[in-house]
Scaffold this motif. Structure first.
Motif, mmCIF file in Angstrom:
data_model
loop_
_atom_site.group_PDB
_atom_site.id
_atom_site.type_symbol
_atom_site.label_atom_id
_atom_site.label_comp_id
_atom_site.label_asym_id
_atom_site.label_seq_id
_atom_site.Cartn_x
_atom_site.Cartn_y
_atom_site.Cartn_z
ATOM 1 N N UNK A 129 -13.156 27.515 30.807
ATOM 2 C CA UNK A 129 -12.523 26.574 31.719
ATOM 3 C C UNK A 129 -11.015 26.587 31.719
ATOM 4 N N UNK A 130 -10.410 27.509 30.969
ATOM 5 C CA UNK A 130 -8.951 27.601 30.926
ATOM 6 C C UNK A 130 -8.408 27.939 32.315
ATOM 7 N N UNK A 131 -7.343 27.258 32.729
ATOM 8 C CA UNK A 131 -6.721 27.531 34.024
ATOM 9 C C UNK A 131 -5.811 28.746 33.852
ATOM 10 N N UNK A 132 -6.314 29.920 34.225
ATOM 11 C CA UNK A 132 -5.587 31.163 33.967
ATOM 12 C C UNK A 132 -4.273 31.235 34.738
ATOM 13 N N UNK A 133 -4.162 30.520 35.865
ATOM 14 C CA UNK A 133 -2.909 30.518 36.620
ATOM 15 C C UNK A 133 -1.752 29.967 35.808
ATOM 16 N N UNK A 134 -2.054 29.163 34.799
ATOM 17 C CA UNK A 134 -1.009 28.525 34.000
ATOM 18 C C UNK A 134 -0.751 29.231 32.675
ATOM 19 N N UNK A 135 -1.339 30.406 32.490
ATOM 20 C CA UNK A 135 -1.176 31.161 31.241
ATOM 21 C C UNK A 135 -0.593 32.526 31.560
ATOM 22 N N UNK A 136 0.358 32.958 30.736
ATOM 23 C CA UNK A 136 0.956 34.283 30.872
ATOM 24 C C UNK A 136 0.422 35.161 29.745
#
Length: 475
Positions: A129-136
């Motif tokens: 469920x991690x929001x990948x858009x907010x992770x680099x």
């Protein structure tokens, strides 16, 4: 005391001395959150320099004044990975609350392991469920070939300072350039009766007892002789990078010089019936031949027009010359390669560049298609994949590829249902046909493969990644 233990103690002392002192105030809301995911068994096991530390969390004030928290996670420990996913899930959701005051600026996830770990961890995070858009994301060179880390300019191996100075490591990541990265999804369908997927676990080849298999791809996919060599190498992998290189070379030599003692690996045209790109539904362009004599010597505008047409139309490559409006595989190659980055095989091969003057497809009359219709550049964020073939193992070693296709997909591979000399009533009793496949350096043996598709995983976006611009992190 052994030399290896001396190094571990020295490394531990250096790293602890560079961390924030325990008697300083703990930073409750760091501006930069970094997760360093380490596989201590990858490559030459250099990742152990992080996992032997007494602590797994360090905080620093960076050169630009930002505060940073670095968490070290051993991906082989289930509890550590569970804590990591919970933490990054919470932080990724926090960045979505733009109206609420917060100090967190960015979340960086670094994979220090093999290239295959990158996609596995990415998929785990998404499923959680991690929001990948907010992770680099980025990849450090702690594996064997380190093709992905090379593409991101982190080098072939990590520098000593990267392994011993954590504050320097955090500054390096904070100053790296952010860009986009294409992720692709591969779906494999095997026969419902005899189909199976096998992979290497330790020194054993284990069966997954499945007919359908899905995996994400970041840098390369191939099938044929090279994948069979890779699978046999994985079963005999050692702890030494040098020994691994020698082992890989020996596996290749066995297939070239001792082929009489081993079951022959089927060539591409013996197993592949059709390879096509499916166009958008609203694209109704007619098939147009692109022969060598269609192109003038310096007609760059005309070549660009041809390339646009190849990108946006149905493009079918057959193995048997029995259809109209179809290109055909040239010769009978031993391997077919698909690449998303320029340099592969531990920095030894630029596969697309190696086929600059050679075409791997022909028209129905057997005339090779002019390779100038393809763009020479390769980029991991251009929405395209490059496909090439290799006529023999020697061509693979010396980077002598043949260009087949360069387009955005989605792509469909269709395989022979069963051998030509096999009759229907004996189909269920026959020996399954084995196809060897490589996805990002992870190898599989598929029994009676029927269909394989490749498509963009993120349809309208790209993964956020960090690229090292000053090359100070590599050695």
């Amino acid at each position: 005391m052994e030399k290896g233990n001396d190094f571990e103690i020295e490394t531990k002392i250096k790293l602890i001395n560079r961390s924030v002192s325990d008697d300083q105030d703990f930073i409750t809301s760091p501006q930069i959150q970094i997760y360093l995911l380490v596989n201590p068994r990858s490559g030459s096991r250099e990742g152990r320099s992080y996992t032997i530390l007494e602590k797994d969390c360090y905080q620093y004030e960076l050169d630009n004044g930002d505060t940073c928290e670095l968490n070290i996670i051993n991906i082989l420990l289930k509890d550590s990975m569970e804590d990591f996913k919970k933490s990054v899930l919470e932080k990724s959701r926090l960045l979505n609350f733009e109206d609420e005051p917060q100090t967190l600026k960015k979340i960086i996830t670094v994979i220090a392991g093999g290239d295959g770990s990158f996609m596995n961890i990415l998929k785990e995070m998404e499923d959680y469920g991690v929001i990948l858009d907010n992770v680099i994301f980025t990849q450090f060179p702690f594996g064997t070939a380190n093709d992905l880390a090379r593409a991101f300019s982190w080098g072939a191996t990590p520098s000593q300072r990267m392994k011993t100075d954590l504050r320097y490591l955090c500054n390096l990541l904070n100053s790296a350039k952010e860009t986009g990265f294409d992720i692709w999804e591969i779906n494999i369908h095997a026969d419902e009766v005899n189909g199976d997927v096998e992979s290497v676990d330790g020194n054993e080849l284990i069966s997954h007892q499945m007919h359908h298999f899905t995996k994400l791809m970041c840098h390369s996919f191939s099938f044929g002789l090279d994948a069979r060599i890779g699978l046999n190498f994985e079963r005999r992998r050692t702890r030494s990078r040098c020994c691994n290189n020698i082992r890989y070379a020996l596996e290749g030599m066995k297939r070239v010089f001792c082929c009489c003692f081993y079951q022959r690996t089927l060539r591409i045209r013996e197993i592949l019936t059709k390879f096509s790109q499916n166009p958008p539904e609203d694209d109704s362009q007619e098939f147009e031949s692109i022969q060598s004599d269609d192109l003038e010597e310096n007609a760059s505008d005309k070549m660009m027009t041809r390339q646009v047409k190849l990108d946006n139309k149905e493009f079918t490559i057959g193995s048997h010359r029995d259809e109209e409006n179809t290109y055909y595989i040239r010769g009978n190659p031993v391997s077919l390669y698909c690449t998303n980055i320029a340099i592969l095989m531990g920095g030894r091969n630029n596969i697309w560049e190696g086929g600059r003057n050679r075409s791997g497809i022909t028209d129905k009359s057997g005339r090779p298609i002019d390779p100038r219709v393809f763009n020479n550049s390769v980029a991991y964020n251009d929405g395209k994949l490059e496909f090439t073939t290799f006529s023999s193992m020697f061509h693979l070693i010396f980077q002598k590829s043949r260009r087949v296709m360069q387009a955005g997909g989605p792509f469909v591979f269709e395989f022979e249902e069963y051998k030509k000399d096999e009759i229907e009533e004996n189909k269920n009793d026959s020996e399954p046909q084995k196809t060897y496949i490589n996805i990002d350096g992870e190898f599989y043996r598929i029994s009676d493969i029927r269909k394989l598709t490749i498509s963009r995983y993120f349809k309208e976006k790209q993964l956020r990644i960090l690229v090292n611009e000053n090359d100070s992190g590599s050695s």
